[in-house]
Scaffold this motif. Sequence first.
Motif, PDB file in Angstrom:
ATOM      1  N   ARG A 193       1.005  -1.519   0.045  1.00 21.33           N
ATOM      2  CA  ARG A 193      -0.288  -0.066  -0.252  1.00 21.33           C
ATOM      3  C   ARG A 193       0.617   0.890   0.201  1.00 21.33           C
ATOM      4  N   LYS A 194       1.749   1.423   1.301  1.00 21.56           N
ATOM      5  CA  LYS A 194       2.582   2.280   0.920  1.00 21.56           C
ATOM      6  C   LYS A 194       3.520   2.909  -0.399  1.00 21.56           C
TER       7      LYS A 194
ATOM      8  N   SER B  23       2.224   2.283  -3.336  1.00 18.99           N
ATOM      9  CA  SER B  23       1.143   2.730  -4.137  1.00 18.99           C
ATOM     10  C   SER B  23       0.838   3.663  -4.219  1.00 18.99           C
ATOM     11  N   GLU B  24       1.136   4.592  -2.437  1.00 19.36           N
ATOM     12  CA  GLU B  24       0.445   5.915  -2.076  1.00 19.36           C
ATOM     13  C   GLU B  24       2.235   6.460  -3.122  1.00 19.36           C
TER      14      GLU B  24
END
Length: 173
Positions: free
Chosen positions: A110-111, A113-114
């Motif tokens: 997730r990190k 992607s962010e």
Amino acid sequence: MTEGTTSATKAEAAPESLVARLEQEGDIAADYLEGLLDIADLDGDIDMDVEGDRALVSIVSDGNDRSLQRLVGQDGEVLEALQELTRLAVHRETGERSRLMLDIAGFRARKRSELAELGSKAAEQAKSSGEQVKLRPMTPFERKVVHDAVAAAGLRSESEGEEPQRCVVVLPA
């Protein structure tokens, strides 16, 4: 002619030996992490993969990832510490430095992607304004993801400052 064949064979064998070494690192890491999960009485499955020149090991949960969040910590601090401990366990077994990447409950994915989105937006801002864009301080992992996103957008970036205040600066075209 035989010499050329030997070189080609060696070149083909090298990636296979790298993959085998990285798979070994993943196996050692998985054993170490299984032990930690047992000690902490946490449920989780270990997934292993090889990406480029590093082993990727993930701890995932079938159900509620909340129990694994304790292993991530605030902004990934516990995850970073566990990654270093896991790398040390691999080093102890192999005698070689490991670049193993650990993910827990999808936090790092997730990190990533962010951060890729942040890098793309900073590149667009630098293109449109014609001025450099300085981002907040980041870990080496975070900076690498941002640098890759900026490069994919066709711009250059560089890191500046000293740890832990090192940050990415996106340069205009």
